[in-house]
Structure formats: structure tokens, C-alpha cells
Motif scaffolding. Structure first.
Motif, PDB file in Angstrom:
ATOM      1  N   GLY A   1       0.797  -1.222   0.000  1.00 48.42           N
ATOM      2  CA  GLY A   1       0.000   0.000   0.000  1.00 48.42           C
ATOM      3  C   GLY A   1       0.825   1.266   0.000  1.00 48.42           C
ATOM      4  O   GLY A   1       0.276   2.379  -0.078  1.00 48.42           O
ATOM      5  N   GLY A   2       2.144   1.119   0.099  1.00 48.05           N
ATOM      6  CA  GLY A   2       3.039   2.272   0.091  1.00 48.05           C
ATOM      7  C   GLY A   2       3.113   3.034   1.394  1.00 48.05           C
ATOM      8  O   GLY A   2       3.840   4.022   1.499  1.00 48.05           O
TER       9      GLY A   2
ATOM     10  N   ALA B   1       8.202   0.371   6.754  1.00 42.20           N
ATOM     11  CA  ALA B   1       7.063   0.029   5.917  1.00 42.20           C
ATOM     12  C   ALA B   1       5.935  -0.532   6.763  1.00 42.20           C
ATOM     13  O   ALA B   1       6.165  -1.348   7.662  1.00 42.20           O
ATOM     14  CB  ALA B   1       7.486  -0.990   4.863  1.00 42.20           C
ATOM     15  N   GLU B   2       4.708  -0.106   6.474  1.00 41.28           N
ATOM     16  CA  GLU B   2       3.510  -0.616   7.149  1.00 41.28           C
ATOM     17  C   GLU B   2       2.924  -1.742   6.299  1.00 41.28           C
ATOM     18  O   GLU B   2       2.208  -1.504   5.322  1.00 41.28           O
ATOM     19  CB  GLU B   2       2.477   0.495   7.328  1.00 41.28           C
ATOM     20  N   ALA B   3       3.229  -2.976   6.671  1.00 40.56           N
ATOM     21  CA  ALA B   3       2.759  -4.123   5.905  1.00 40.56           C
ATOM     22  C   ALA B   3       1.233  -4.211   5.927  1.00 40.56           C
ATOM     23  O   ALA B   3       0.581  -3.838   6.904  1.00 40.56           O
ATOM     24  CB  ALA B   3       3.360  -5.406   6.455  1.00 40.56           C
ATOM     25  N   THR B   4       0.682  -4.703   4.852  1.00 39.53           N
ATOM     26  CA  THR B   4      -0.752  -4.902   4.726  1.00 39.53           C
ATOM     27  C   THR B   4      -1.085  -6.388   4.816  1.00 39.53           C
ATOM     28  O   THR B   4      -0.183  -7.238   4.843  1.00 39.53           O
ATOM     29  CB  THR B   4      -1.252  -4.368   3.378  1.00 39.53           C
TER      30      THR B   4
END
Length: 481
Positions: A17-18, A36-39
Motif C-alpha cells: 500500500g506504500g 514500511a507498514e505491511a498490509t
């Protein structure tokens, strides 16, 4: 500024998701990096990659000796990069430099060396059976994909003592560090790739609690090893029950310290203070409830308070610092709330009990706090505070002390202070705790199991116990008739 991405199939990549989040230096509240925020999509991709890595010919055909050499190389790389890793640990978590340099990083390297030696010693057995003409033997086999969810208080050390046995036993591992402290774990993942870990065998997912929840719920994950709060551990148990995935939990603690009438008080004061305030009390094994014989309680309390007042408070980078910051503004408020509850419920505040201001005002610093006249039913005596708050509780005889020390939902660690050899040997077996220390600080060693009773968790880490935690026994029957 440090920037951390996801590691999937040995490639560093942005979250699908960026999105990114920031991590801050708890000594001044300033942003020091992004991650980074993993989805949920990233979790799916990571699990698929880990499964592929686990089943790959490269990993499955690797001999125990070669796997041991791989772990040894990781340990060597940790030692080689001690300065950088220690600096990251102090910057991101706040622990004093003497601890990150002399405890956290060396322990991480030591754990990898320890389990490097175990790869060639994971043995099965032959069982005598009563069925005629049958050979029955057992081997220990890896579980598959292991999700390793680590806390913010000792990011590097706890990541190492989960990852090393997971790899030693032939699993693929997905590391998910706490969102407050991702930097040193990301560095460890990079060293794994540098050491030659096959693609997919070590994966890094960063992000908030939703990432951990997605790992726990994912049917492609065979094992969850979690260190953190008891409340989150309970939620993991509920979620894992849906597919009965294997779980290991190292949770909270409320370690009692029993100071006997014959104890060397000066030694007990120094040891208890260090055992309570290492990492600013942000440790599940920290000493928190001090049961002191009534004949010595006044002397103990006055010396403890004076020693607490003398400790240098400051940023972890200052070599003179003994007490660093708490992890976050949120946690600072939580600790202060416990102190307020102690006052409200009638405990007597001897020293501390306030945030540090002045030049440290921007950081999350709290003065070491000593309470006396603490009753067993007070909130500060029952709940895990995870901060520099010490409760002194007088007792009249050892039977009373043991009963009160055991009157807790937790059972991770305890300590006893005595100069009597019989007491030193006989009393620990009556204490309901996974580890009982005698006349010393709470120590961790790769060769000795760590874990607790009751609400302190399930299973044990370190030693041969971690081999059991990351393997399943498989039985083979062969017809010889």
C-alpha cells in the motif's frame, strides 16, 4: 534518518500500500526513522514466500553441519557489527549504551553460536513396542513456517533467541518486531541475508498490531512464538485455537524479591536496585515486589531510596547514564498512572514519583520511585507496571513471605537474598516461578530455560527447550515380518 522496508524472498520491498510509519528516539521524542507498514496482502505474500523457502531444495537438503555453519556466520556478523547494532538499539529503544553494547548484542551473538552447535544434535529415539516384528522410531522435524513476534524492550536479543532455534531446527521464520523498535531487527535480517540464508527462510514484516494479528490468524503459519503482554498473549491463544497452530508465549511478570533477616543488606540493596531498574524497569523479569523482614525493612528502605536517588538519569548514548527513558509518551503516562494509584490507595511514597523535567523534558524520563507500606491488594503490587516503580513490603516470618510472594497471577522470576546455605537451597523450590535467583541479578543464558508459570506464559525458551518448541515428534513404524 533510517528507512526500513519489508524483507520478502531476500528482497527489500515497500509495503504494497506504500504506507510507512515513524519510529522515535525516546530520549528526545524526535523521529529517527521510517518503516514500511505491511498490509494483509503483504502478509499473504510473505507467508507464501516463507513456505516456498521452507520447502526449497536448498533449505531441505542443507545438512545439519551446513546449517550450523550458517548460524555461526550470523553470530560472527552480529559481533562484527556490534557498534552499529548497539547504537541502533540505544537510539530506537533507549537502553543505556553499556547495556546494548555489553548485554544485548553479545547475547544475540552467543545465542546463534549456541544453536549452531545444536543443529547436529537434534536426535530421535527408538521405542520398544509390543507389536511383533515392528521397528518403531521417532525423529524431531521442523514445524514449517514460524511467526516470531517480538517486543520493544529487548528487540535484538529476543529476536535472536527466537530466530536462532527456529533456523537451527530447519524452519522458515517470519520476524515481526514491535512497531516502536524495528531498526535493530531489520539490521539482523540484513545480516541473515549476508550470511547466506536461502530466499524465503528469513522474512521481515514491519508494522503495527494488525500485522501480528494477521500472522496469528494465517493458516499458512504453523507456529507462533510471542513475547509481550499477557493481555495480547490471551488474544493470541483465542485466535490460534481456530486452526490449533502451535504457540509459545513469554508474557508478563511481577517478580518478588525476598530479603531474609540474615541478608547482607548493602548487597541486597545494590542487587535489587540493579535487578529492578535495568532497562528502566522495562523487563518482564525485573524485581518489583520487595518482601523485607520487618527487622531490616527501615534500613533497607532508606538505603534503597538513597541509592535510587543517586542514579544518573539521561539518554542512553551518555556513557554515565544508568536509567534511560521509557519507550514512549504513552507508556510514560501509564507508569505515572500506576504511581498515582499507589498514592491514592495509601502506599507511602519515599522517593521519585514524577517525570524528569529540565533538559530531559522532551524525552520520556521518569524518576526511580520507591513506595513503602504497600499492601498486597494494591494495584501497584498486583499489576505489571513495566517501569521504575519499586514496592517495599515488610513481613514477619518466612512462611508469610513465601505465601505472599506466590500470591500473584504471574510466575516468571523471583529472587532470594540470604547468607544461609540451607535457605538458599530449600526456599527456591517453594517459590512459584520459572526461574529463582539467589543473591544476584536476573540473568539470561542460552543454556538455561526461560519462561514462567501461570499468566507468565506457555513453554520455555533457550536450551534444549527451544528445540522442542520448534519441532514436532514424528513416529515411523517399519514392518519387519
Amino acid at each position: 534518518m533510517h528507512a526500513t522496508k519489508l524483507l520478502i524472498a531476500n528482497e527489500w520491498t515497500d509495503a504494497s500500500g506504500g504506507a510507512t510509519s515513524t519510529t522515535v528516539n525516546p530520549a528526545d521524542g524526535e523521529v529517527i526513522g521510517t518503516f514500511a507498514e505491511a498490509t494483509a496482502t503483504d502478509v499473504d505474500v510473505a507467508v507464501a514466500s516463507a513456505r516456498k523457502g521452507f520447502e526449497s531444495d536448498e533449505w531441505q537438503s542443507m545438512s545439519p553441519d551446513a546449517r550450523g555453519k550458517l548460524l555461526w556466520r550470523i553470530g560472527e556478523l552480529i559481533e562484527k557489527n556490534t557498534e552499529e547494532l548497539a547504537a541502533l538499539e540505544t537510539l530506537d529503544q533507549g537502553q543505556p549504551t553499556f547495556m546494548s553494547t555489553n548485554v544485548s548484542v553479545p547475547l544475540a551473538a552467543q545465542v546463534f553460536r549456541y544453536y549452531a552447535g545444536y543443529t547436529t544434535k537434534i536426535e530421535g529415539k527408538v521405542s520398544p513396542v509390543s507389536i511383533p516384528n515392528q521397528l518403531s522410531y521417532q525423529t524431531r522435524v521442523p514445524m514449517g513456517v514460524a511467526g516470531l513476534i517480538t517486543p520493544w524492550n529487548f528487540p535484538l536479543g529476543i529476536a535472536a533467541w527466537k530466530l536462532a532455534p527456529a533456523l537451527a531446527t530447519g524452519n522458515a521464520a517470519i520476524l515481526k518486531p514491535a512497531e516502536q523498535t524495528p531498526l535493530s531487527t531489520a539490521y539482523l535480517a540484513r545480516l541473515c541475508v549476508e550470511a547466506g540464508v536461502p530466499a524465503g527462510v528469513v522474512t521481515l514484516l514491519t508494522g503495527g498490531p494488525d500485522v501480528g494479528k494477521a500472522l496469528v490468524a494465517h493458516r499458512g503459519v504453523d507456529k507462533i512464538s510471542f513475547t509481550g503482554s499477557t493481555a495480547v498473549g490471551q488474544e493470541i491463544v483465542k485466535a490460534a485455537s481456530r486452526d490449533l497452530k502451535r504457540i509459545g508465549l513469554e508474557l508478563g511478570g511481577k517478580a518478588p524479591s525476598i530479603v531474609c533477616a540474615d541478608a547482607d543488606i548493602d548487597t541486597a540493596v545494590v542487587g535489587n536496585l540493579q535487578g529492578a531498574l535495568f532497562n528502566t524497569g522495562q523487563a518482564c523479569g525485573a524485581f518489583t515486589r520487595f518482601f523485607v523482614h520487618r527487622s531490616r525493612v527501615d534500613e533497607f528502605t532508606s538505603k534503597l531510596a538513597a541509592a535510587a536517588d543517586s542514579l544518573r538519569i539521561g539518554p542512553g548514548q551518555d556513557p554515565e547514564t544508568v536509567v534511560g527513558p521509557l519507550i514512549s509518551a504513552e507508556h510514560l503516562g501509564r507508569v505515572d498512572g500506576y504511581v498515582a494509584s499507589g498514592r491514592k490507595e495509601g502506599a507511602e511514597l519515599v522517593t521519585g514519583g514524577e517525570r524528569v523535567g529540565g533538559e530531559l523534558e522532551k524525552g520520556f524520563f521518569y524518576r526511580p520511585t520507591v513506595f513503602t507500606e504497600v499492601k498486597d491488594d494494591m494495584t501497584i503490587a498486583r499489576e505489571e507496571i513495566f517501569g521504575p516503580v519499586l514496592s517495599v513490603m515488610p513481613y514477619d516470618d518466612i512462611e508469610e513471605a513465601v505465601a505472599r510472594a506466590n500470591n500473584t497471577d504471574y510466575g516468571l522470576a523471583a529472587v532470594l537474598w540470604t547468607q544461609d546455605l540451607k535457605t538458599a537451597h530449600n526456599l527456591p523450590k517453594r517459590i512459584q516461578a520459572g526461574t529463582v535467583f539467589v543473591n544476584q541479578l536476573p540473568l539470561i543464558d542460552p543454556g538455561s530455560p526461560w519462561g514462567g508459570f501461570g499468566m507468565s506464559g506457555w513453554g520455555r525458551e533457550m536450551g534444549s527447550y527451544s528445540i522442542d518448541e520448534f519441532t514436532e515428534p514424528r513416529t515411523v513404524f517399519i514392518n519387519l515380518g
